[in-house]
Design a protein around this motif. Structure first.
Motif, mmCIF file in Angstrom:
data_model
loop_
_atom_site.group_PDB
_atom_site.id
_atom_site.type_symbol
_atom_site.label_atom_id
_atom_site.label_comp_id
_atom_site.label_asym_id
_atom_site.label_seq_id
_atom_site.Cartn_x
_atom_site.Cartn_y
_atom_site.Cartn_z
ATOM 1 N N ILE A 43 7.903 -8.398 -14.986
ATOM 2 C CA ILE A 43 8.894 -8.549 -13.934
ATOM 3 C C ILE A 43 8.876 -7.320 -13.028
ATOM 4 O O ILE A 43 8.483 -6.234 -13.451
ATOM 5 C CB ILE A 43 10.314 -8.774 -14.504
ATOM 6 N N TRP A 45 11.304 -5.351 -9.799
ATOM 7 C CA TRP A 45 12.596 -5.299 -9.131
ATOM 8 C C TRP A 45 12.728 -3.979 -8.393
ATOM 9 O O TRP A 45 11.919 -3.079 -8.546
ATOM 10 C CB TRP A 45 13.744 -5.489 -10.124
ATOM 11 N N LYS A 54 16.813 -8.078 -6.638
ATOM 12 C CA LYS A 54 15.594 -8.826 -6.317
ATOM 13 C C LYS A 54 14.608 -8.843 -7.484
ATOM 14 O O LYS A 54 13.418 -8.590 -7.327
ATOM 15 C CB LYS A 54 14.950 -8.291 -5.043
ATOM 16 N N LYS A 56 12.122 -10.410 -10.002
ATOM 17 C CA LYS A 56 11.254 -11.584 -9.927
ATOM 18 C C LYS A 56 10.172 -11.509 -10.989
ATOM 19 O O LYS A 56 9.752 -10.430 -11.412
ATOM 20 C CB LYS A 56 10.628 -11.723 -8.544
ATOM 21 N N LYS A 58 6.533 -11.589 -11.943
ATOM 22 C CA LYS A 58 5.290 -11.309 -11.236
ATOM 23 C C LYS A 58 4.131 -12.093 -11.855
ATOM 24 O O LYS A 58 3.288 -12.630 -11.148
ATOM 25 C CB LYS A 58 5.003 -9.808 -11.281
#
Length: 64
Positions: A43, A45, A54, A56, A58
């Motif tokens: 992840i 951020w 934010k 997310k 990856k």
């Protein structure tokens, strides 16, 4: 870390009222639940002043 400035820092400053130079881009690993199945993922951020935004996924780390 890196000395590369974050391209989205000015947008983060406008959205969250935290100065652009305080933001860092962070990566980590996590276990998520997707369609009832546990998945290991990478992840990414942004973080500043103990605020994470934010987040997310990856990539999936459990795929062969």
């Amino acid at each position: 870390g890196t000395d590369m400035p974050i391209r989205n820092a000015i947008f983060l400053e406008n959205d969250y009222n935290i100065p652009a130079n305080k933001w860092q881009k962070i990566r980590g690993e996590a276990i998520i639940l997707e369609s009832g199945k546990k998945r290991r993922v990478e992840i990414h951020w942004y973080e500043a002043e103990n605020q994470k935004v934010k987040i997310k996924v990856k990539r999936y780390l459990d795929e062969s």
